[in-house]
Design an enzyme around this catalytic site. Structure first.
Site, PDB file in Angstrom:
ATOM      1  N   HIS A  78      -3.783   4.180  -5.654  1.00  0.00           N
ATOM      2  CA  HIS A  78      -2.626   3.850  -4.802  1.00  0.00           C
ATOM      3  C   HIS A  78      -1.850   2.660  -5.384  1.00  0.00           C
ATOM      4  O   HIS A  78      -0.660   2.521  -5.145  1.00  0.00           O
ATOM      5  CB  HIS A  78      -3.039   3.598  -3.342  1.00  0.00           C
ATOM      6  CG  HIS A  78      -3.657   2.261  -3.066  1.00  0.00           C
ATOM      7  ND1 HIS A  78      -4.990   1.994  -3.262  1.00  0.00           N
ATOM      8  CD2 HIS A  78      -3.125   1.109  -2.600  1.00  0.00           C
ATOM      9  CE1 HIS A  78      -5.234   0.736  -2.925  1.00  0.00           C
ATOM     10  NE2 HIS A  78      -4.121   0.170  -2.518  1.00  0.00           N
ATOM     11  N   HIS A 133      -4.839  -5.698  -5.719  1.00  0.00           N
ATOM     12  CA  HIS A 133      -6.314  -5.603  -5.723  1.00  0.00           C
ATOM     13  C   HIS A 133      -6.925  -6.213  -6.981  1.00  0.00           C
ATOM     14  O   HIS A 133      -8.103  -6.000  -7.264  1.00  0.00           O
ATOM     15  CB  HIS A 133      -6.774  -4.148  -5.577  1.00  0.00           C
ATOM     16  CG  HIS A 133      -6.552  -3.584  -4.201  1.00  0.00           C
ATOM     17  ND1 HIS A 133      -7.281  -3.996  -3.098  1.00  0.00           N
ATOM     18  CD2 HIS A 133      -5.661  -2.670  -3.742  1.00  0.00           C
ATOM     19  CE1 HIS A 133      -6.859  -3.332  -2.024  1.00  0.00           C
ATOM     20  NE2 HIS A 133      -5.865  -2.527  -2.388  1.00  0.00           N
ATOM     21  N   ASP A 192       0.816  -1.224   0.000  1.00  0.00           N
ATOM     22  CA  ASP A 192       0.000   0.000   0.000  1.00  0.00           C
ATOM     23  C   ASP A 192       0.845   1.268   0.000  1.00  0.00           C
ATOM     24  O   ASP A 192       0.347   2.337   0.371  1.00  0.00           O
ATOM     25  CB  ASP A 192      -0.928   0.002   1.222  1.00  0.00           C
ATOM     26  CG  ASP A 192      -2.241  -0.703   0.945  1.00  0.00           C
ATOM     27  OD1 ASP A 192      -2.598  -0.869  -0.240  1.00  0.00           O
ATOM     28  OD2 ASP A 192      -2.916  -1.081   1.923  1.00  0.00           O
ATOM     29  N   LYS A 217      -0.334   4.697  -1.095  1.00  0.00           N
ATOM     30  CA  LYS A 217      -1.301   5.493  -0.319  1.00  0.00           C
ATOM     31  C   LYS A 217      -0.670   6.785   0.201  1.00  0.00           C
ATOM     32  O   LYS A 217      -1.371   7.719   0.547  1.00  0.00           O
ATOM     33  CB  LYS A 217      -1.857   4.676   0.846  1.00  0.00           C
ATOM     34  CG  LYS A 217      -2.907   3.688   0.415  1.00  0.00           C
ATOM     35  CD  LYS A 217      -3.616   3.084   1.613  1.00  0.00           C
ATOM     36  CE  LYS A 217      -4.668   2.088   1.163  1.00  0.00           C
ATOM     37  NZ  LYS A 217      -5.200   1.328   2.305  1.00  0.00           N
TER      38      LYS A 217
HETATM   39 FE   LIG Z   1      -4.207  -1.655  -1.238  1.00  0.00          FE
HETATM   40 FE   LIG Z   2      -3.040  -3.892   3.725  1.00  0.00          FE
END
Ligand SMILES: [Fe+2]
Ligand SMILES: [Fe+2]
Length: 223
Positions: free
Chosen positions: A112, A137, A84, A87
């Site tokens: 992200h 994702h 991540d 982000k």
């Molecule tokens: Fe993510």
């Molecule tokens: Fe995570």
């Protein structure tokens, strides 16, 4: 006169020793860089440091179970900590917004993945981490983002990280939910196996749960 080293020189010593060990072992230097980047990202996210350490452990256990060598599994665990990292570039009001995101905010949030990929791909030793950031994702049935890849077209390292990320999110307490029991989390994971998650990777997760090795490894983190 005391022969005790001054606090400043002791700190300098520690710094020098760390530098020497990084120079001696490039892999260690890479892990060090990942830790720093992952922790910097945490300051910007709701996740606690615990999530990153657990992700690393869960990914490593699943990878071992799938037959990966110990060294590769460790490296993969570290790379997964950066899933991540993109982000960092998402505006705080979107990242921290309580309640549902608008369609536009959701699109910003989904970036992200591609932003994390762009941040990491420039470094030769971060290509696996970059693939994870981009594809964690994606969904097994092709309904995920950003590229809508399906099945084996999704890099294995990203499929493993997705399973670990979902499992850890379920068993962890968040502002908006209680921590689920492992049994509840397993039931939920089974429901999204074959749609969101890779069945073979889920099988590996269930195996390390059933043999007790994952629980032991996670308890070890806490002590
Ligand atoms: Fe993510
Ligand atoms: Fe995570």
């Amino acid at each position: 006169m005391s022969s005790e080293p001054s606090p400043t020189s002791a700190a300098q010593d520690r710094h020098d020793r760390r530098q020497q060990s990084r120079d001696a072992d490039p892999q260690r230097a890479r892990f060090d860089a990942i830790y720093r980047l992952a922790r910097a990202n945490e300051a910007h996210d709701e996740d606690t440091g615990g999530h990153l350490k657990r992700i690393r452990t869960i990914v490593e256990r699943i990878a071992r179970r799938l037959g990966m060598s110990p060294d590769d599994a460790v490296a993969l665990g570290y790379d997964a900590m950066l899933h991540d990292v993109g982000k960092m570039t998402i505006p705080r009001q979107v990242l921290m917004k309580p309640g549902a995101l608008t369609v536009k905010e959701r699109a910003v949030m989904d970036c992200h993945t591609t932003r994390g990929h762009r941040m990491l791909i420039e470094r030769d030793d971060m290509h696996q981490a970059a693939r994870i950031a981009r594809h964690h994702h994606e969904a097994w049935d092709g309904s995920g983002y950003p590229d809508g890849l399906a099945g084996d077209a999704i890099p294995l390292e990203a499929r493993i990280t997705s399973v670990a990320d979902v499992f850890d999110a379920l068993i962890s307490q968040r502002e908006y939910k209680r921590a689920w029991s492992w049994e509840e989390a397993q039931t939920e994971i089974r429901k999204i196996t074959g749609s969101r998650l890779d069945p073979a990777v889920v099988d590996a997760l269930m195996a390390v749960i059933d043999d007790g090795s994952l629980r032991a490894a996670l308890e070890n983190l806490e002590s």
